[in-house]
Motif scaffolding. Structure first.
Motif, PDB file in Angstrom:
ATOM      1  N   VAL A  38       0.838  -1.204   0.000  1.00  0.00           N
ATOM      2  CA  VAL A  38       0.000   0.000   0.000  1.00  0.00           C
ATOM      3  C   VAL A  38       0.871   1.251   0.000  1.00  0.00           C
ATOM      4  CG1 VAL A  38      -1.657   1.341   1.355  1.00  0.00           C
ATOM      5  CG2 VAL A  38      -1.962  -1.120   1.093  1.00  0.00           C
ATOM      6  N   VAL A  39       1.895   1.262   0.847  1.00  0.00           N
ATOM      7  CA  VAL A  39       2.775   2.431   0.933  1.00  0.00           C
ATOM      8  C   VAL A  39       3.509   2.636  -0.396  1.00  0.00           C
ATOM      9  CG1 VAL A  39       4.806   3.376   2.097  1.00  0.00           C
ATOM     10  CG2 VAL A  39       3.039   2.228   3.426  1.00  0.00           C
ATOM     11  N   ARG A  40       3.996   1.572  -0.979  1.00  0.00           N
ATOM     12  CA  ARG A  40       4.687   1.691  -2.264  1.00  0.00           C
ATOM     13  C   ARG A  40       3.734   2.188  -3.355  1.00  0.00           C
ATOM     14  NH1 ARG A  40       9.687  -0.772  -2.515  1.00  0.00           N
ATOM     15  NH2 ARG A  40      10.247  -2.149  -0.773  1.00  0.00           N
ATOM     16  N   ARG A  41       2.506   1.704  -3.301  1.00  0.00           N
ATOM     17  CA  ARG A  41       1.525   2.118  -4.318  1.00  0.00           C
ATOM     18  C   ARG A  41       1.158   3.591  -4.158  1.00  0.00           C
ATOM     19  NH1 ARG A  41      -1.866  -0.950  -7.518  1.00  0.00           N
ATOM     20  NH2 ARG A  41      -2.694   0.409  -9.153  1.00  0.00           N
ATOM     21  N   LEU A  42       1.027   4.050  -2.925  1.00  0.00           N
ATOM     22  CA  LEU A  42       0.757   5.476  -2.703  1.00  0.00           C
ATOM     23  C   LEU A  42       1.874   6.331  -3.288  1.00  0.00           C
ATOM     24  CD1 LEU A  42      -0.589   5.565   0.982  1.00  0.00           C
ATOM     25  CD2 LEU A  42      -1.842   6.212  -1.086  1.00  0.00           C
ATOM     26  N   ALA A  43       3.109   5.932  -3.024  1.00  0.00           N
ATOM     27  CA  ALA A  43       4.247   6.703  -3.521  1.00  0.00           C
ATOM     28  C   ALA A  43       4.284   6.730  -5.041  1.00  0.00           C
ATOM     29  CB  ALA A  43       5.545   6.119  -2.965  1.00  0.00           C
ATOM     30  N   SER A  44       4.119   5.573  -5.670  1.00  0.00           N
ATOM     31  CA  SER A  44       4.197   5.526  -7.136  1.00  0.00           C
ATOM     32  C   SER A  44       3.034   6.252  -7.796  1.00  0.00           C
ATOM     33  CB  SER A  44       4.244   4.069  -7.609  1.00  0.00           C
ATOM     34  OG  SER A  44       3.067   3.381  -7.236  1.00  0.00           O
ATOM     35  N   THR A  45       1.828   6.110  -7.235  1.00  0.00           N
ATOM     36  CA  THR A  45       0.656   6.755  -7.830  1.00  0.00           C
ATOM     37  C   THR A  45       0.765   8.277  -7.767  1.00  0.00           C
ATOM     38  OG1 THR A  45      -0.747   4.882  -7.222  1.00  0.00           O
ATOM     39  CG2 THR A  45      -1.854   6.965  -7.728  1.00  0.00           C
TER      40      THR A  45
ATOM     41  N   THR B 221      -6.984   6.962 -11.046  1.00  0.00           N
ATOM     42  CA  THR B 221      -7.767   6.274 -10.017  1.00  0.00           C
ATOM     43  C   THR B 221      -6.802   5.608  -9.048  1.00  0.00           C
ATOM     44  OG1 THR B 221      -9.605   5.855 -11.521  1.00  0.00           O
ATOM     45  CG2 THR B 221      -9.490   4.499  -9.540  1.00  0.00           C
ATOM     46  N   ILE B 222      -7.071   5.750  -7.765  1.00  0.00           N
ATOM     47  CA  ILE B 222      -6.271   5.056  -6.747  1.00  0.00           C
ATOM     48  C   ILE B 222      -6.949   3.728  -6.445  1.00  0.00           C
ATOM     49  CG2 ILE B 222      -5.423   5.121  -4.378  1.00  0.00           C
ATOM     50  CD1 ILE B 222      -5.296   8.130  -4.576  1.00  0.00           C
ATOM     51  N   ASN B 223      -6.245   2.648  -6.734  1.00  0.00           N
ATOM     52  CA  ASN B 223      -6.813   1.307  -6.588  1.00  0.00           C
ATOM     53  C   ASN B 223      -5.836   0.454  -5.782  1.00  0.00           C
ATOM     54  OD1 ASN B 223      -8.270  -1.012  -6.823  1.00  0.00           O
ATOM     55  ND2 ASN B 223      -8.287  -1.072  -9.050  1.00  0.00           N
ATOM     56  N   MET B 224      -6.212   0.086  -4.554  1.00  0.00           N
ATOM     57  CA  MET B 224      -5.310  -0.671  -3.675  1.00  0.00           C
ATOM     58  C   MET B 224      -6.097  -1.723  -2.907  1.00  0.00           C
ATOM     59  SD  MET B 224      -2.843   2.311  -2.108  1.00  0.00           S
ATOM     60  CE  MET B 224      -4.215   3.213  -1.428  1.00  0.00           C
ATOM     61  N   LYS B 225      -5.372  -2.750  -2.476  1.00  0.00           N
ATOM     62  CA  LYS B 225      -5.994  -3.826  -1.714  1.00  0.00           C
ATOM     63  C   LYS B 225      -4.990  -4.384  -0.713  1.00  0.00           C
ATOM     64  CE  LYS B 225      -8.507  -8.199  -2.293  1.00  0.00           C
ATOM     65  NZ  LYS B 225      -9.761  -7.763  -1.687  1.00  0.00           N
ATOM     66  N   LEU B 226      -5.476  -4.677   0.485  1.00  0.00           N
ATOM     67  CA  LEU B 226      -4.643  -5.320   1.509  1.00  0.00           C
ATOM     68  C   LEU B 226      -4.766  -6.832   1.364  1.00  0.00           C
ATOM     69  CD1 LEU B 226      -5.287  -3.279   4.785  1.00  0.00           C
ATOM     70  CD2 LEU B 226      -3.141  -3.462   3.538  1.00  0.00           C
TER      71      LEU B 226
ATOM     72  N   ASP C  76     -11.551   3.154   3.932  1.00  0.00           N
ATOM     73  CA  ASP C  76     -11.821   1.972   3.099  1.00  0.00           C
ATOM     74  C   ASP C  76     -10.893   0.812   3.437  1.00  0.00           C
ATOM     75  OD1 ASP C  76     -13.800   3.406   1.918  1.00  0.00           O
ATOM     76  OD2 ASP C  76     -12.909   3.483  -0.088  1.00  0.00           O
ATOM     77  N   LEU C  77      -9.620   1.103   3.659  1.00  0.00           N
ATOM     78  CA  LEU C  77      -8.689   0.019   3.989  1.00  0.00           C
ATOM     79  C   LEU C  77      -9.002  -0.583   5.352  1.00  0.00           C
ATOM     80  CD1 LEU C  77      -5.244   1.353   2.694  1.00  0.00           C
ATOM     81  CD2 LEU C  77      -6.758  -0.304   1.623  1.00  0.00           C
TER      82      LEU C  77
END
Length: 409
Positions: free
Chosen positions: A107-114, A165-170, A149-150
């Motif tokens: 999730v943290v990596r995805r936030l940074a890249s997005t 669009t921010i799309n993430m999943k735990l 949401d998380l």
């Protein structure tokens, strides 16, 4: 559970500052918000936006009181359009020190890249509040929705503007399960009929039809008409997702002994005695809980299940009339009340030849000799050679007198 999310950036005139946070006031004070902060941000600022050598990589740090863990991925974008020719920011998650941090790394990596991509596209972060930001969600609204949401759904899909669009999943991270052996017996922990569908792997669907708590892996593979190695892979997947557990093959020649957790059963913690009685009940009058305790505590390292049954039948308790013996032993193993005492054959002559390098482990004339190094239990011999305990012992008697010893452990 995510305690907080915050967006920090390095301002050339002010240094590292928290620009947005959720919930309000969790990291730095906010007007009209009277609540304790999770940690002192000033003492942690140098780790939130670190030196360039630590940027563009995943970083975790604990607060001084060791109550929370901050997960971040500081980013440094080099470009002449920024002051000092660089733009540095970090989106951080705050979780409890006891929480497993591994699922949150993605999730943290995805936030940074997005947000890096959105900054490169249209300066989404550096020009927040400007003319370009009117038709898109604010950063404060985004991190609030992400946190909610998380925490509630373990996933989020948030439209930012027409292009992003921010799309993430735990995803839960499970430990890699131990290898599946052909003599293991899988026991289901869920009702597979309720979850299986047409998208499941064909081998998996064939294997789960034969999981009954009685058949070993080898027999399941045979009855399902599946190669043994493929059956093991399918069961390995089920183990990974905690859908089954593995027990030893039940035979009346097996030996079981109580563990220290037997005290919990005798004290009837969490109603364990009634749970056991319901699990092993067959028909007729239900066996009193006192006798269940007596049955468990009379199992020992020097007594097989067959001898244990005879002991109680000689004392006037016909165990077979009251309980399912296999399920009784199974309950003890599942709850950790019992442990299995395995049998191993050790040949001093074979070990001596192996130590001197005079024989190859896989090139022995006697098919059972390779099992006499003390590393292969009788269950393995039974499963791989398709012979019972009696036949194994008879075969071992053909070895030189005094050469082979049977060890129980």
């Amino acid at each position: 559970m995510i305690k907080g999310i915050f967006f920090a950036r390095f301002l050339p005139e002010e240094g590292t500052r928290v620009v947005h946070q959720t919930p309000p006031g969790c990291i730095v004070p906010e007007p009209d918000v009277n609540k304790p902060r999770l940690f002192d941000f000033e003492t942690m600022a140098e780790y939130i936006i670190p030196r360039q050598a630590f940027c563009n990589r995943y970083v975790t740090v604990c607060d001084p009181e060791n109550r929370y863990r901050i997960l971040g991925h500081p980013v440094c974008i080099n470009d002449e359009k920024y002051k000092r020719n660089e733009f540095m920011f970090n989106f951080c998650l705050v979780i409890g020190i006891e929480v497993d941090k591994i699922p949150y790394e993605a999730v943290v990596r995805r936030l940074a890249s997005t947000f890096t991509e959105m900054e490169i596209q249209n300066q989404f972060l550096s020009e927040e509040g400007g003319q370009k930001s009117r038709d898109r969600r604010s950063i404060s609204a985004l991190i609030e929705i992400i946190r909610e949401d998380l925490n509630n759904y373990n996933e989020c899909m948030i439209p930012v503007d027409d292009a992003n669009t921010i799309n993430m999943k735990l995803f839960p991270i499970h430990r890699h399960p131990p290898p599946v052996k052909s003599w293991h017996v899988p026991v289901s922990k869920i009702n597979f009929a309720d979850v299986v569908d047409d998208t499941w792997d064909l081998t998996m669907k064939k294997v789960i039809l034969h999981i009954d708590g009685v058949k070993d892996v080898r027999r399941i593979a045979h009855d399902a008409d599946v190669a043994l190695n493929l059956a093991k892979i399918a069961l390995q997947h089920l183990l990974y997702y905690d859908s089954i557990l593995m027990l030893d093959l039940f035979l009346f020649g097996n030996i079981y002994a109580p563990t220290s957790d037997m005290n919990d059963f005798i004290e009837d913690k969490a109603g364990m005695q009634d749970e056991c009685a319901n699990y092993v009940f067959i028909s007729g009058p239900r066996l009193p809980n006192f006798y269940l305790c007596r049955l468990f505590t009379t199992l020992c390292t020097g007594r097989t299940v067959k001898e244990w049954l005879k002991l109680h039948m000689d004392q006037g308790l016909s165990v077979f009339n009251y309980i399912d013996v296999r399920r009784f032993i199974q309950f003890g193993l599942i709850k950790g009340l019992l442990y299995r005492v395995h049998k191993y054959a050790i040949s001093s002559q074979y070990l001596s030849l192996l130590a001197r390098g005079q024989i190859n482990r896989d090139d022995t004339a006697d098919v059972l000799q390779r099992y006499t190094d003390g590393c292969h239990c009788f269950d393995q011999i039974t499963a791989e050679q398709n012979i019972g305990d009696t036949q194994i012992v008879e075969h071992l008697r053909n070895f030189p007198k005094g050469d082979v010893e049977i060890v129980y452990r």
